[in-house]
Structure formats: C-alpha cells, structure tokens
Design a protein around this motif. Structure first.
Motif, PDB file in Angstrom:
ATOM      1  N   CYS B 143       0.828  -1.222   0.000  1.00  0.00           N
ATOM      2  CA  CYS B 143       0.000   0.000   0.000  1.00  0.00           C
ATOM      3  C   CYS B 143       0.855   1.261   0.000  1.00  0.00           C
ATOM      4  CB  CYS B 143      -0.941  -0.012   1.198  1.00  0.00           C
ATOM      5  SG  CYS B 143      -2.088  -1.396   1.180  1.00  0.00           S
ATOM      6  N   MET B 147       0.990   4.130  -3.090  1.00  0.00           N
ATOM      7  CA  MET B 147       0.821   5.563  -2.834  1.00  0.00           C
ATOM      8  C   MET B 147       2.010   6.336  -3.412  1.00  0.00           C
ATOM      9  SD  MET B 147      -1.409   7.376  -1.478  1.00  0.00           S
ATOM     10  CE  MET B 147      -1.413   9.151  -1.426  1.00  0.00           C
ATOM     11  N   GLN B 168      -8.505   0.062  -7.898  1.00  0.00           N
ATOM     12  CA  GLN B 168      -9.568   1.028  -7.618  1.00  0.00           C
ATOM     13  C   GLN B 168      -9.271   1.874  -6.395  1.00  0.00           C
ATOM     14  OE1 GLN B 168     -13.091  -1.502  -7.442  1.00  0.00           O
ATOM     15  NE2 GLN B 168     -13.512  -0.972  -9.576  1.00  0.00           N
ATOM     16  N   GLU B 169      -8.378   1.360  -5.522  1.00  0.00           N
ATOM     17  CA  GLU B 169      -8.143   2.073  -4.263  1.00  0.00           C
ATOM     18  C   GLU B 169      -7.141   3.214  -4.426  1.00  0.00           C
ATOM     19  OE1 GLU B 169      -7.321  -0.504  -0.848  1.00  0.00           O
ATOM     20  OE2 GLU B 169      -8.306  -2.084  -1.976  1.00  0.00           O
ATOM     21  N   PHE B 170      -6.062   2.943  -5.158  1.00  0.00           N
ATOM     22  CA  PHE B 170      -4.987   3.915  -5.271  1.00  0.00           C
ATOM     23  C   PHE B 170      -4.818   4.323  -6.734  1.00  0.00           C
ATOM     24  CE2 PHE B 170      -4.117   1.440  -1.540  1.00  0.00           C
ATOM     25  CZ  PHE B 170      -3.626   2.345  -0.618  1.00  0.00           C
ATOM     26  N   TYR B 200      -7.491   8.248  -2.619  1.00  0.00           N
ATOM     27  CA  TYR B 200      -6.766   7.607  -1.540  1.00  0.00           C
ATOM     28  C   TYR B 200      -7.656   7.581  -0.322  1.00  0.00           C
ATOM     29  CZ  TYR B 200      -3.087   7.156   2.000  1.00  0.00           C
ATOM     30  OH  TYR B 200      -2.298   6.763   3.046  1.00  0.00           O
ATOM     31  N   TYR B 201      -7.778   6.453   0.318  1.00  0.00           N
ATOM     32  CA  TYR B 201      -8.597   6.320   1.513  1.00  0.00           C
ATOM     33  C   TYR B 201     -10.047   6.701   1.235  1.00  0.00           C
ATOM     34  CZ  TYR B 201      -4.316   6.420   4.314  1.00  0.00           C
ATOM     35  OH  TYR B 201      -3.110   6.163   4.861  1.00  0.00           O
ATOM     36  N   GLY B 202     -10.480   6.701  -0.014  1.00  0.00           N
ATOM     37  CA  GLY B 202     -11.842   7.103  -0.295  1.00  0.00           C
ATOM     38  C   GLY B 202     -12.039   8.604  -0.216  1.00  0.00           C
TER      39      GLY B 202
END
Lengths: 223, 210
Positions: B143, B147, B168-170, B200-202
């Motif tokens: 993770c 980033m 999809q997250e980052f 990032y982190y939603g």
C-alpha cells in the motif's frame, strides 16, 4: 489448529503463532516475509529451526493447494483443461468424474469459455484464475494463496471469495495488498520485517494501522 | 502530442477487440474485465503488436515506454546491479531509491514479486519517456508503494501516461477514463469533478504542486 513454535528461517522469526480454521489473510510491506511464511506453512520449504504443526501433522503430510505469486510459475500443462484436471487425474479419478469436476468448477469460476485455450496465451488475470481452479479442485485441507488477487478484477475476486467462503477447505491462508479483502477474513496476521507485528481479528489488527495506507478503504468511508 | 487509434481491430478465434480513439497529453486510465484485452491494447499502443486491421499514429514523434504486467518479463540481468546497468542507470542510486541497496548481487528473480515490481518501475520512470504505457503497475506493490507510485505519476507534467489496471483504491489524478466493454474500447470522458486529485482512503486529495 496450526501451531508455529520457535520458527527461525531466513529473515523470519516467529516464537509462537496459532492459526485457527477459516480464512486467514497475511498482510505487510513487500519483503516483510509473507511468501517465506506461506512456503513454510505449505511445506514447500522446511524451517531451519522450529516447528509447524497442522492438526497434529507436519505440513508435508497435509493435502495442500498452492498458488504462486508469479502466475507463470503455477503452470504445468499447456491446455487450460489439462491444468485444472491435473489433481483429479493424479488421484486416478475416472475420466467422466474428472470431466464433471472440471466443468463444474470452471463454471463457478467463469473459465468455461477458455478450457481449450493454451495457458500461455491467457491474460494475466485468467492465468491466476486457472491456477486457483487447479489448486482447489481437489478441495485440499489447506489452501495457500500468495497474492492471488493482484491480477484479478473486483468481479472475479468476488467469485473466488464465494468459493473460499463455502467451507469446502478447512484452512485458507492468503496474502494480499488489498486491505478491503483482508478485512473480510476471519483472522489477520500483520508481518513487519520478518516478525509478527499483530495477529487477531481484522478489527484487532487494523486498529494499529489507522492513518496509514494499510487501513481498509471501506472502513474509512463508513466512519 | 497524440496517439490516434484509427479503427483498430484485433481478431483472434472467437475473441475480438475494437479500438477507435485519441489519447491526448495527460493521464489516462483503461479498465476492463479479465481477458478483455487491456494488455493486448497496451502492446498495440506500444507498436509491439500489429492489429488485424486499422492503424495507429503517433503525432509529434514521441519516445515510448511500455511496462509489462509481469515485471519478470523485463529481467535481463543476473544481478540487481546488472539489471540497473541494462537500463543504462547508476545501480547504487537506483538500489538506494528502492531500498534494495544491501542486495546488489542478488538475482532479480529471487526478489519477492513486489520488490521486483518496485525495482522495475523505478528503472522505467527514470527514462522520462513521452509516452508511458503501464500495464497493471500497482499489482504486487504494497500500500505504501502504491501511494508512492501515485505521487510519482502525478508529478509527470507532460507527455501521455496510460494506466491499464483493475486498481480502484490507489490512483493518481486521471484526465480521461476508458473502459473495454464487450470488445469495444469506450471513451468514458472525464469523471465528474476530478482530474486534479489523488484517490486515496476514499477521500480526494489535491494534486501536489510541481
């Protein structure tokens, strides 16, 4: 129960760790020892010192399914059908029974349309799905998945997850870099620099990772 | 600078991919299901695979770099030092940068896959190419490294970056979204309100100043 005691192997040091039946996810930075631990639990490597006991047996006495983090390193046969059929054939199942198992599983995983393709020509994600199918077709007591999700789309992850949750395999131990997937496990083990930093339920482990990139995305949104 | 896909079609047995579109300067995201043709399209856009029909044009004679989905396919050296040298780069600087400075003589294929991907991407990003085609660049990265890659990509101020991924997250700031659906490359345009934020982190974060 899987019991690890006094383990020393390469960069890994684990004095005591127990893993209960169910879905366990291993998390941690690249190079923290996840693959090393998975190879020991699956019996591919033997520890330099210490013991791993799975329900009273050493790992090599336990029927195990293994999916390598390098998708190409899983492949033995050229055709998708032969790859998935390998375990039933090695167990001397009849051809009709083998075919039934392969067709049933390929339908559940969404591989039925590529059974006659050459494995080498598949996409990265398809190769991983074939490797997972080959590993779970004989419903091993222990399934070890090294980064199985890093080439899968969310829909395929969901399909695989449904099978993993079906309870057909007693122990499922996988590592992932998708914390939202790890957060759905029964048990999470966080490795840092070859040691177990935290172990427990997802909420017990992830509370140590608030405000880091290792905190599950979905938890942050709902808070 | 532009990449123009003019009625590109790739036909293979019962599988096909059809792509017609213009990729202008900026960062593009191409998504699609497993086996939909993302890697094939990346190869076509890199000029490494000839489509069955149609043409691909590069306006502005750009330099092109393709990072393949599997970092092991790029390995040519038998040690980390040789691997860096094969990219024409200073090994000590690169290995320090990716925190592998204590293993210069290791075989690249003995690294964990995440470590190998990190080394590979560092070598790729040093090249400063006009067109950067990244096939699943986030796979196997942890993770923190995902980033870090987002930050590096968001600092590219010119050229064309195309990211082919399920991630999809980052994601770095995306200027244009594409998706392969049922064999067709669809231009989804600019997603509402973004283009200068890191996902990032939603939460949305502003693009760092460059």
């Amino acid at each position: 129960m899987i019991e690890i005691t006094g383990l020393r192997h390469r960069t890994l040091t684990i004095n005591h760790l127990t893993i209960t039946p169910g879905r366990t996810f291993l998390i941690g930075p690249n190079g923290s020892g996840k693959t090393t631990l998975l190879r020991l639990i699956s019996g591919i490597d033997e520890p330099e010192s210490g013991t791993i006991i799975i329900d009273g047996n050493v790992p090599r006495m336990v029927e195990t399914g293994w999916v390598n983090e390098y998708p190409d390193r899983n492949i033995l046969f050229s055709q998708v059908y032969d790859e998935i059929a390998a375990a039933p054939r090695f167990a001397h199942l009849s051809c009709p029974d083998t075919e039934t198992q392969v067709l049933d599983l390929s339908f559940r995983i969404g591989l039925k349309h590529i059974l006659r393709r050459n494995v080498r020509d598949l996409s990265g994600g398809e190769k991983v799905l074939v490797a997972i199918a080959a590993a779970i077709i004989s419903r091993p007591a222990l399934l070890v998945l090294d980064e199985y999700d890093s080439h899968l789309d969310p829909e395929s992850c969901h399909q695989i997850d449904t099978i993993l949750r079906s309870g057909e395999m007693r122990y499922i131990i996988g590592c992932t870099q998708h914390m939202d997937i790890a957060a759905t496990g029964d048990h999470v083990i966080a490795l840092e620099r070859g040691r177990v930093a935290y172990t427990g339920s997802p909420s017990e482990v992830f509370r140590h990772y608030e405000n880091t990139a290792f905190y599950p995305n979905s938890w942050r949104i709902t808070q | 600078m532009r990449i123009c896909l003019n009625r590109v079609q790739i036909l293979r047995d019962d599988w096909f991919l059809s792509a017609d579109g213009r990729f202008c300067e900026g960062t593009h995201l191409v998504s699609g299901r497993i086996g939909s043709g993302k890697s094939t399209l990346a190869l076509v856009m890199a000029g490494l695979f000839s489509p069955t029909s149609g043409t691909i044009e590069y306006e502005g004679s750009p330099s092109t770099m393709l990072s393949l989905q599997f970092p092991e396919y790029h390995v040519t050296g038998s040690t980390l030092i040789e691997e860096c040298l094969s990219w024409g780069l200073d090994p000590s600087r690169i290995l320090l940068n990716v925190e592998l400075e204590d293993r210069p003589d290791s075989d690249p294929l003995s690294l964990s896959r995440g470590e190998l991907k990190r080394l590979h991407l560092a070598c790729v990003l040093e090249q400063q190419n006009d067109i950067l085609l990244l096939d699943e660049p986030f796979s196997a990265l942890d993770c923190d490294q995902k980033m870090r890659l987002c930050n590096q990509l968001s600092k590219r101020t010119s050229g064309i970056t195309v990211i082919f991924t399920h991630e999809q997250e980052f994601l770095p700031p995306i200027d244009r979204y594409w998706e392969i659906r049922e064999g067709n490359l669809m231009d989804l345009g600019r997603s509402p309100g973004d283009g200068n934020q890191i996902l990032y982190y939603g939460q949305k974060q502003e693009r760092p100043e460059t």
